[in-house]
Design an enzyme around this catalytic site. Structure first.
Site, PDB file in Angstrom:
ATOM      1  CE  LYS A   8      -0.335  -0.354   5.036  1.00  0.00           C
ATOM      2  NZ  LYS A   8      -1.204  -0.620   6.184  1.00  0.00           N
ATOM      3  NE  ARG A  18      -7.157   0.428  11.221  1.00  0.00           N
ATOM      4  CZ  ARG A  18      -5.912   0.346  10.757  1.00  0.00           C
ATOM      5  NH1 ARG A  18      -5.146   1.418  10.695  1.00  0.00           N
ATOM      6  NH2 ARG A  18      -5.416  -0.811  10.355  1.00  0.00           N
ATOM      7  CE1 TYR A  73      10.033  31.915  -1.523  1.00  0.00           C
ATOM      8  CE2 TYR A  73      10.494  29.577  -1.230  1.00  0.00           C
ATOM      9  CZ  TYR A  73      10.049  30.635  -2.021  1.00  0.00           C
ATOM     10  OH  TYR A  73       9.614  30.385  -3.290  1.00  0.00           O
ATOM     11  CG  MET A  90       6.740  22.597  -3.817  1.00  0.00           C
ATOM     12  SD  MET A  90       5.439  23.307  -4.831  1.00  0.00           S
ATOM     13  CE  MET A  90       4.410  24.092  -3.618  1.00  0.00           C
TER      14      MET A  90
END
Ligand SMILES: *Cc1c(COP(=O)(O)O)cnc(C)c1O
Length: 381
Positions: free
Chosen positions: A44, A138, A269, A318
């Site tokens: 997964k 769950r 930044y 980013m």
């Protein structure tokens, strides 16, 4: 030699996969399990960031014919890329998408009695594994609800090929954790007894994930749903480990620009970092959009260049990071920085990053972005 090839193929930032490590981990984990318990790898979340298709193909080639994923889309992607065998969806699939289960021969988890009715009402035969809630609370029908569980066995359109539960403190070593895990296993076994006593065939059973295998090998069933350990790490470093595992993944990125800064100049930044002396910096093409945690900004994290640690200066962007290379000789654009992995005598592990970001390796790995290219550098055959 393989490294050169990797360099040549990949421009910006990439993941290198060592499939011999994957194979080795499987062999190590098999040693902890009885012969008749098969490994059902969890692939997964893009195989915990490693790349689900590459990993699943390798697993198929190693003879592994049962896999688990989180959702129908992950199962579909594997089928569309030729992955064979049973693919179990551990999570929820909306009834609107039940036709996909049928079309792609995916095995759906039955998350409670109500959901079993929905699956049955779809009208075509579906392969399912029954999930039993033994205390995690769950997914799963509650283990006490034997009547409902038996009723699921009477639904005509469900081909129940498996039944399972999930342990929620099998990583813990306190007396309380051990007692809880044992109680979960007992509750699960009670359900299995009830199924047999009522004349139904008991399907394949499984209850261990990685920590279940490592800490409770005696709880093995027909399958063990192993995720994180297969990739050669555990969730956190301090957990001892019965098996010696080898990490499958490393991450590398390109040095794209090198420049000199005068004392007192700021970087990035927010001008978060200001040099205390004349310095040299390098810009590296990987950022938080690639899953590199932004909380490693401003000296928390570092990378390896020519085997030496280069601290991150300023804020992680980013798509890029900036590191101080004042103490590293002769760094130039085009060089490779190691983000996770070995360089010379040094290593940055995924544990280091998990620790510094107050997380676990599972999160760090599974968030690695799709923009990172994945290549096999070892054991690809
Ligand atoms: C993710 C998952 C696993 C695999 O867990 P690891 O701790 O990574 O081995 C097994 N079972 C279920 C239900 C899961 O969601």
């Amino acid at each position: 030699m393989t490294e050169k090839k990797a360099d040549y193929q990949k421009g910006r930032a990439w993941i290198e996969l060592d499939m011999t490590a994957l194979r080795y981990n499987i062999e190590e984990l098999k040693k902890l399990l009885p012969k008749d318990c098969l490994i059902m790898p969890a692939v997964k979340a893009n195989a915990y960031g490693h790349g689900a298709i590459l990993i699943a193909k390798k697993l198929n080639r190693l003879g592994i014919k049962s896999l688990c994923v989180a959702c129908v889309d992950e199962g579909m992607e594997l089928r569309q890329n030729g992955i064979e065998g049973e693919i179990l969806i551990l999570g929820y699939t909306h009834p609107y998408r039940f036709p996909l289960l049928h079309k792609y021969r995916l095995t759906q988890s039955v998350i409670d009695y109500k959901y079993a009715r929905l699956l049955n009402d779809y009208g075509k035969k579906l392969d399912v594994h029954l999930k039993i809630d033994t205390g995690m609370h769950r997914l799963g029908e509650r283990s006490e609800n034997t009547n409902l569980i038996l009723k699921i066995f009477q639904l005509e359109n469900l081909n129940i090929s498996g039944i399972y539960t999930h342990l929620c403190v099998s990583d813990g070593s306190s007396a309380k954790d051990i007692q809880y895990t044992t109680a979960q296993a007992d509750a699960f076994n009670d359900v299995l007894c009830q199924i047999r006593n009522n004349g139904f065939n008991c399907p394949k059973i499984h209850l261990q994930a990685s920590y279940g295998v490592l800490n409770y090998p005696e709880l093995s069933g027909d399958y063990a749903r192993i995720g994180i350990a297969l990739y050669g790490v555990l969730s956190e470093k301090e957990y001892g480990c019965a098996a010696k595992l080898r990490p499958v993944l490393s991450i590398k990125a390109r040095v794209v620009c090198v420049k000199d800064l005068f004392k007192g100049e700021s970087v990035g930044y927010g001008l978060e970092y200001t040099t205390k002396k004349n310095s040299k910096i390098a810009v590296i093409s990987i950022g938080y959009a690639d899953g590199y945690p932004r909380s490693l900004s401003c000296g928390i994290g570092d990378v390896l260049i020519s085997g030496l640690h280069a601290p991150i200066v300023g804020r992680i962007c980013m798509d890029q990071i900036i590191v101080d290379i004042s103490d590293i000789y002769n760094v130039k654009a085009g060089d490779v920085a190691v983000i996770i992995g070995k360089s010379g005598n040094n290593e940055i592990t995924v544990y280091d990053i998990a620790e510094k970001t107050n997380s676990i390796t599972n999160e760090v790995l599974s968030r690695l972005g799709t923009r990172l290219e994945r290549i096999i550098v070892n054991g690809g055959e």
